[in-house]
Design an enzyme around this catalytic site. Structure first.
Site, short mmCIF file in Angstrom:
data_model
loop_
_atom_site.label_atom_id
_atom_site.label_comp_id
_atom_site.label_asym_id
_atom_site.label_seq_id
_atom_site.Cartn_x
_atom_site.Cartn_y
_atom_site.Cartn_z
CG HIS A 153 -1.88 1.10 1.31
ND1 HIS A 153 -3.22 0.96 1.02
CD2 HIS A 153 -1.72 2.40 1.65
CE1 HIS A 153 -3.83 2.12 1.18
NE2 HIS A 153 -2.94 3.01 1.57
CD GLU A 154 1.58 3.79 3.64
OE1 GLU A 154 1.94 4.84 3.09
OE2 GLU A 154 0.47 3.65 4.20
CG HIS A 157 -0.02 6.05 -0.86
ND1 HIS A 157 -1.08 6.61 -1.53
CD2 HIS A 157 -0.56 5.39 0.21
CE1 HIS A 157 -2.20 6.32 -0.90
NE2 HIS A 157 -1.92 5.56 0.15
CG ASP A 238 -5.10 6.82 1.30
OD1 ASP A 238 -4.49 7.75 1.87
OD2 ASP A 238 -4.67 5.65 1.27
#
Length: 340
Positions: A153-154, A157, A238
């Site tokens: 996930h990170e 980003h 988000d």
């Protein structure tokens, strides 16, 4: 001719309270304007939702100076605890506890101190650091599969932010709740991007920001086949930030399919109002779906980079801007990455 100062034209109050709300605002404006001849009088106001304040109250000559008080950081949290628990102010563990309470407000911390004192009173003794610890909900450790999902996930980003030149990525972190805990915000991971202030914005600028916000969920979907709820669920999530930007694109900036200007037409705090406006809902949905797909397509083309960065995050838990340089597309190959 002298008239009563009125609420800003177009101010939208709930229909069932509209007359009352307008009367109250007008009365408050009259009181504010009436203190002009009273030297030494200072009017202070506080609000948790400044975006909902009538603009007439904020113009020059009224409540014209605005100061933002964000949630306390790790140092601030420990200092607040020390203030409410003076007998423990020199206790080193208080700083550690403050660091592990991300997202807590001053009122939350005061309540924690009050509950710790209550424990001590029941046992007729002085409050101890263990009393404070007893009132803290410790986050559960993340298993390997969940930690890998957080890293994916990170990494999503970070890679999209880097690819779209959104700003300087200061660090990317994930928290296993064993050796590393969240300290800035209540989350399982963090991608910190420094974005320079600009005097103007373009449609592409906002599109890029929406794409970056949706990239974490898109990365999970791409690699793992489905996404988790980490991208949604709160006002700071988000999806919430992406939706807010999409609404502003259409209603304030004229970056949608029409050029009308209607700021405040949707209460950002109430998602129900968005669903009541069918044309706006459809346009916002289209923007979000397009940028979600854009993020997914970008990450699909950079899948090796995504997986490599995620693996590094699982191992290191935190990568700063210098370490991240080794993982961007086109970076020189390195067989070993030393932990700094």
């Amino acid at each position: 001719m002298t008239g009563l100062p009125c609420a800003t034209p177009g101010t939208k109050f709930p229909s069932q309270h509209e007359t009352y709300s307008t009367t109250v605002v007008n009365a408050l404006l009259e009181c504010l304007d009436g203190i002009g001849d009273r030297e030494g009088v200072v009017v202070l106001g506080a609000c948790n939702h400044p975006q909902k304040i009538d603009p007439a109250l904020l113009r020059s000559g009224r409540l014209e100076k605005h100061v933002s008080f964000p949630l306390p950081d790790a140092v601030g949290r420990s200092e607040i605890l020390a203030f409410h628990l003076p007998s423990l102010s020199e206790e080193p563990a208080l700083k550690e506890i403050g660091a592990r309470l991300p997202g807590k407000s001053g009122a939350d911390l005061e309540r924690l101190a009050r509950e710790a004192r209550r424990i001590a009173r029941r046992e007729n003794r002085s409050v101890t650091i263990d009393d404070v610890r007893a009132r803290i909900k410790v986050p559960a450790p993340l298993d390997a599969a969940t930690l890998h999902r957080v890293a994916i996930h990170e990494a999503g980003h970070a890679i999209v932010a880097h690819a779209l030149f959104i700003g300087k990525i200061e660090r990317v972190e994930i928290y296993d709740n064993v050796h590393r805990f969240a300290t800035v915000m209540d989350a399982n991971g963090l991608t910190a991007v420094e974005i320079s202030a600009r005097e103007f914005t373009t449609r592409w600028d906002i599109i890029k920001m929406i794409t970056m916000h949706l990239a974490g969920a898109a990365a999970e979907d791409l690699v793992l086949g489905h996404r988790s709820n980490w991208a949604s669920g709160t006002r700071d999530s988000d999806l919430s930030q992406a939706t807010t930007l999409a609404i502003k694109m259409v209603t304030e900036y004229g970056f949608g399919n029409s050029l009308y200007f209607l700021p405040g037409s949707v209460d950002i705090e109430s998602a129900v109002t968005l669903w009541e406006d069918q044309p706006l809902r459809d346009e916002v949905t289209e923007i979000l779906q397009e940028q979600y797909q854009r993020a997914r397509d970008m990450l699909d083309g950079l899948r090796p980079t995504l997986l490599k960065l995620a693996d590094a995050l699982v191992k290191e838990k935190s990568l700063d801007s210098g370490q991240l340089e080794l993982y961007w597309p086109g970076a020189p190959k390195r067989t070993n990455v030393l932990r700094q």
